[in-house]
Structures are given as structure tokens and as C-alpha cells.
Design a protein around this motif. Structure first.
Motif, PDB file in Angstrom:
ATOM      1  N   THR A 183     -34.111  61.334  -3.951  1.00 37.41           N
ATOM      2  CA  THR A 183     -34.973  62.324  -4.392  1.00 37.41           C
ATOM      3  C   THR A 183     -35.919  62.407  -3.116  1.00 37.41           C
ATOM      4  O   THR A 183     -36.307  63.446  -2.778  1.00 37.41           O
ATOM      5  CB  THR A 183     -35.636  61.846  -5.665  1.00 37.41           C
ATOM      6  N   ASP A 184     -36.277  61.181  -2.585  1.00 39.70           N
ATOM      7  CA  ASP A 184     -37.106  61.090  -1.344  1.00 39.70           C
ATOM      8  C   ASP A 184     -36.698  61.985  -0.170  1.00 39.70           C
ATOM      9  O   ASP A 184     -37.469  62.629   0.388  1.00 39.70           O
ATOM     10  CB  ASP A 184     -37.276  59.859  -0.919  1.00 39.70           C
ATOM     11  N   LEU A 185     -35.223  61.828  -0.124  1.00 32.10           N
ATOM     12  CA  LEU A 185     -34.908  62.741   1.091  1.00 32.10           C
ATOM     13  C   LEU A 185     -34.806  64.222   0.802  1.00 32.10           C
ATOM     14  O   LEU A 185     -35.082  65.115   1.823  1.00 32.10           O
ATOM     15  CB  LEU A 185     -33.191  62.368   1.209  1.00 32.10           C
ATOM     16  N   ASN A 186     -34.447  64.621  -0.407  1.00 33.19           N
ATOM     17  CA  ASN A 186     -34.662  66.022  -0.993  1.00 33.19           C
ATOM     18  C   ASN A 186     -35.928  66.512  -0.775  1.00 33.19           C
ATOM     19  O   ASN A 186     -36.145  67.618  -0.184  1.00 33.19           O
ATOM     20  CB  ASN A 186     -34.042  66.286  -2.234  1.00 33.19           C
ATOM     21  N   GLU A 187     -36.962  65.748  -0.909  1.00 35.60           N
ATOM     22  CA  GLU A 187     -38.215  66.255  -0.909  1.00 35.60           C
ATOM     23  C   GLU A 187     -38.602  66.459   0.587  1.00 35.60           C
ATOM     24  O   GLU A 187     -39.187  67.286   0.870  1.00 35.60           O
ATOM     25  CB  GLU A 187     -39.092  64.991  -1.409  1.00 35.60           C
ATOM     26  N   VAL A 188     -38.221  65.568   1.525  1.00 37.15           N
ATOM     27  CA  VAL A 188     -38.451  65.700   3.024  1.00 37.15           C
ATOM     28  C   VAL A 188     -37.935  66.975   3.594  1.00 37.15           C
ATOM     29  O   VAL A 188     -38.515  67.879   4.231  1.00 37.15           O
ATOM     30  CB  VAL A 188     -37.818  64.430   4.051  1.00 37.15           C
ATOM     31  N   VAL A 189     -36.465  67.325   2.960  1.00 33.55           N
ATOM     32  CA  VAL A 189     -35.972  68.288   3.300  1.00 33.55           C
ATOM     33  C   VAL A 189     -36.594  69.830   2.863  1.00 33.55           C
ATOM     34  O   VAL A 189     -36.571  70.810   3.574  1.00 33.55           O
ATOM     35  CB  VAL A 189     -34.192  68.336   2.789  1.00 33.55           C
ATOM     36  N   ASN A 190     -37.120  69.881   1.518  1.00 29.15           N
ATOM     37  CA  ASN A 190     -37.676  70.661   1.146  1.00 29.15           C
ATOM     38  C   ASN A 190     -39.042  70.962   1.677  1.00 29.15           C
ATOM     39  O   ASN A 190     -39.529  72.388   1.877  1.00 29.15           O
ATOM     40  CB  ASN A 190     -37.921  70.617  -0.466  1.00 29.15           C
ATOM     41  N   ARG A 191     -39.686  69.879   2.190  1.00 29.65           N
ATOM     42  CA  ARG A 191     -41.096  70.010   2.762  1.00 29.65           C
ATOM     43  C   ARG A 191     -40.922  70.832   4.077  1.00 29.65           C
ATOM     44  O   ARG A 191     -41.696  71.639   4.537  1.00 29.65           O
ATOM     45  CB  ARG A 191     -41.858  68.924   2.844  1.00 29.65           C
ATOM     46  N   SER A 192     -39.706  70.480   4.805  1.00 31.88           N
ATOM     47  CA  SER A 192     -39.392  70.879   6.151  1.00 31.88           C
ATOM     48  C   SER A 192     -39.186  72.171   6.029  1.00 31.88           C
ATOM     49  O   SER A 192     -39.699  72.956   7.216  1.00 31.88           O
ATOM     50  CB  SER A 192     -38.343  70.009   6.893  1.00 31.88           C
ATOM     51  N   ILE A 193     -38.282  72.491   5.348  1.00 30.08           N
ATOM     52  CA  ILE A 193     -38.124  74.037   5.073  1.00 30.08           C
ATOM     53  C   ILE A 193     -39.252  75.072   4.709  1.00 30.08           C
ATOM     54  O   ILE A 193     -39.499  75.948   5.334  1.00 30.08           O
ATOM     55  CB  ILE A 193     -36.933  74.397   3.896  1.00 30.08           C
ATOM     56  N   SER A 194     -40.087  74.488   3.883  1.00 30.77           N
ATOM     57  CA  SER A 194     -41.331  75.348   3.692  1.00 30.77           C
ATOM     58  C   SER A 194     -42.358  75.258   4.856  1.00 30.77           C
ATOM     59  O   SER A 194     -42.748  76.405   5.078  1.00 30.77           O
ATOM     60  CB  SER A 194     -42.149  74.563   2.434  1.00 30.77           C
ATOM     61  N   GLN A 195     -42.373  74.300   5.883  1.00 32.84           N
ATOM     62  CA  GLN A 195     -43.164  74.221   6.877  1.00 32.84           C
ATOM     63  C   GLN A 195     -42.620  75.121   7.934  1.00 32.84           C
ATOM     64  O   GLN A 195     -43.706  76.025   8.625  1.00 32.84           O
ATOM     65  CB  GLN A 195     -43.375  72.867   7.357  1.00 32.84           C
ATOM     66  N   THR A 196     -41.707  75.391   7.729  1.00 33.12           N
ATOM     67  CA  THR A 196     -40.888  76.276   8.942  1.00 33.12           C
ATOM     68  C   THR A 196     -40.562  77.626   8.326  1.00 33.12           C
ATOM     69  O   THR A 196     -40.210  78.754   9.296  1.00 33.12           O
ATOM     70  CB  THR A 196     -39.770  75.620   9.602  1.00 33.12           C
ATOM     71  N   MET A 197     -40.758  77.950   7.196  1.00 28.78           N
ATOM     72  CA  MET A 197     -40.358  79.309   6.597  1.00 28.78           C
ATOM     73  C   MET A 197     -41.076  80.644   7.173  1.00 28.78           C
ATOM     74  O   MET A 197     -40.365  81.494   7.581  1.00 28.78           O
ATOM     75  CB  MET A 197     -40.641  79.317   5.051  1.00 28.78           C
TER      76      MET A 197
END
Length: 303
Positions: free
Chosen positions: A219-233
Motif C-alpha cells: 500500500t505504501d508503494l502504491n501511494e508513492v506511485v499514485n502521488r508521483s503520477i498526480s504530481q507529473t500529470m
């Protein structure tokens, strides 16, 4: 104006995986049954592009070809506007070219201009091989670069995404029987470049966020990926939309010679942005999630 792109991209990625698999299977089926509609660049023959001063129909051209003895080759005729394309499966000699130009000017349009491109069988085969080698070498170079700069999991995810983009474009051209020529290959390689650029931007942000995150669970890993995509969207969309608009207007207003290039770019840019978000990053998360933990430091994993 700022948008909030926070979303659980990992959670819905399985639906996009399914969508991509369906397109891939349809593409494989189409290529197996129909193959690609190769232009004169990849098969022997002559391609005649005619620019007329008025709209010309197929019905006007057919009697002209019959009169000069070129209808027996069953050429493919694309007409209906002031741009006419006639593709002959055999190579026209100088006498046949001269007869075609003279008859067209006399019977249809005296102000028409002609461009004749001819490819012999050996050259067509060589161009086909070189096109495949170009895509494979580009993919290999990208994989080596991403592996050195990041890690092999990033490289695998990036290659899967860019091959997905290239294959989707090829599949759509096969399904709709659109012509594939050298400009199409140029478009595919350009799409690969844009796709890997978008993917690298997201991966770079994932790597940065990992440095400041304590990853203990999936879950921690998925949160990092989701946050990274949001920041670069926002950045990814601005880049994609800018080039998309340019490609779209090239397709709508550009000449016949770059029409297929522009169309391939329009399709490839959409799927390039899509794969960076919904294919490459979630796939990396899956690969990273299978990594064994580093027992000396539970917050980190071994490469």
C-alpha cells in the motif's frame, strides 16, 4: 489554473490492462489475417500523386487508364478531390509514365502536376527489414539507458509501454487498412521517443519520492506511485496536448505526403500518454512489490 489529479491509478490499472490486452489481441488477429496495407515504399510498384486544379473523381480516371492500357494492372485509385493517388502493382516505364501524364492532361486537367515514385522488389524488402531493425535498436538503446539511469524494473516497464504504443498504432492501421509507408515508420519512432519521455518523467518523480518515503507495505508503494503520477500529470498533459494539436492540424490541413505520418502521431500521442500513466507506472509497482525486503533496513528493498 491548477487541477487536483489525486487518484488511485494503481487500483483502476487492471481495467486498462484488460483494455490494452484486448487491443493487442485484435491487432495480432488483424495482422495475421490482413497484414499491413503497405505503400509503394515497402512493395514494388509505382505510386503516382497528382495535384489537379479541380476536383477529380475515380470514374473520370478509369477510362483514361483503360485507353492507355494501364487498367489491366488493377491499380488502386484514390480520388474525389483535387489530390489524386494512383498506385500500380508493377513498375511503370518511361513510356507508360509519359502516356499517363499526357492523357490525364488532355482528358481531365491540363494544369495537373505529377509526382511518380517507383520502388523495385529488392529495395522494398530492404526497406522493410531496416524499418524493423530501427524499432528494435531504438527499444534496445532505451532499455540500456533506463537500466543504467534507474534500475532494470523501470527498464522493463518502459519497454513494455513503448512497445505497447507502437503496436497499438500498427494494429489500428492494420484494422482500418490505412497505408503504411516510410513516413509511418518515422511516426512510430517519434511516438516511441515521446512515450519514453513521458514515462521517464514519471519514473524520475517516483525515484525522488522513494527517497523520502518509508516503504513497508504494498500500500505504501502504491501511494508513492499514485502521488508521483498526480504530481507529473499536468506537465505530461501540457506536453502531449501541445504536440497533439500540431499533429491534428497537420493531418487536417497538411499535404497528402505527410497525412499518414500525422494520423499515426495523433493516435500514438494519445496512447503514449495513456501508457505512461496506466501501463508503465503500475507495472513497475507490480515488479517492485515482488522484491524481497532488505532485513537490515525494513523501509528499503534490495535492487
Amino acid at each position: 489554473m491548477r487541477f487536483n489529479w489525486d487518484f488511485d491509478y494503481i487500483k483502476i490499472s487492471k481495467y486498462f490492462y484488460t483494455f490494452s490486452i484486448i487491443i493487442t489481441l485484435l491487432g495480432i488477429l488483424s495482422l495475421a489475417v490482413f497484414g499491413l496495407n503497405y505503400g509503394v515504399d515497402f512493395r514494388s510498384g509505382s505510386n503516382v500523386d497528382i495535384t489537379a486544379s479541380k476536383s477529380v473523381t475515380k470514374e473520370e480516371i478509369e477510362p483514361v487508364l483503360e485507353e492507355i492500357g494501364l487498367a489491366a494492372d488493377e491499380p488502386q485509385i484514390s480520388a474525389g478531390s483535387d489530390r489524386v493517388n494512383i498506385r500500380f502493382p508493377s513498375v511503370l516505364n518511361e513510356e507508360q509514365e509519359s502516356s499517363l501524364k499526357a492523357s490525364f492532361n488532355e482528358k481531365i486537367d491540363p494544369e495537373a502536376s505529377f509526382e511518380v515514385n517507383t520502388v523495385d522488389p529488392e529495395m522494398a524488402k530492404e526497406l522493410g527489414r531496416n524499418a524493423i531493425y530501427a524499432v528494435l535498436l531504438a527499444s534496445l538503446g532505451i532499455m540500456i539507458y533506463v537500466t543504467i539511469r534507474f534500475e532494470w524494473r523501470f527498464a522493463v516497464a518502459a519497454i513494455v509501454a513503448l512497445l505497447h504504443d507502437a503496436f497499438v498504432v500498427i494494429s489500428i492501421f492494420s484494422l482500418f487498412r490505412w497505408e503504411v509507408d516510410l513516413t509511418f515508420i518515422t511516426a512510430v519512432l517519434t511516438i516511441v521517443g515521446f512515450s519514453i519521455n513521458d514515462t521517464i518523467v514519471v519514473f524520475d518523480r517516483i525515484r525522488e519520492n522513494l527517497r523520502f518515503s518509508k516503504i513497508k507495505t504494498r500500500t505504501d508503494l502504491n501511494e508513492v506511485v499514485n502521488r508521483s503520477i498526480s504530481q507529473t500529470m499536468t506537465r505530461s498533459l501540457y506536453t502531449t496536448v501541445t504536440v497533439f494539436i500540431a499533429s491534428l492540424f497537420l493531418f487536417l490541413l497538411g499535404g497528402e505526403s505527410i497525412r499518414m505520418f500525422s494520423l499515426a502521431m495523433v493516435i500514438g500521442l494519445v496512447f503514449g500518454a495513456y501508457s505512461s500513466i496506466f501501463i508503465a507506472s503500475p507495472l513497475w509497482a507490480v515488479l517492485k512489490g515482488k522484491q524481497k525486503p532488505n532485513h537490515n533496513n525494513p523501509s528499503k528493498t534490495t535492487p
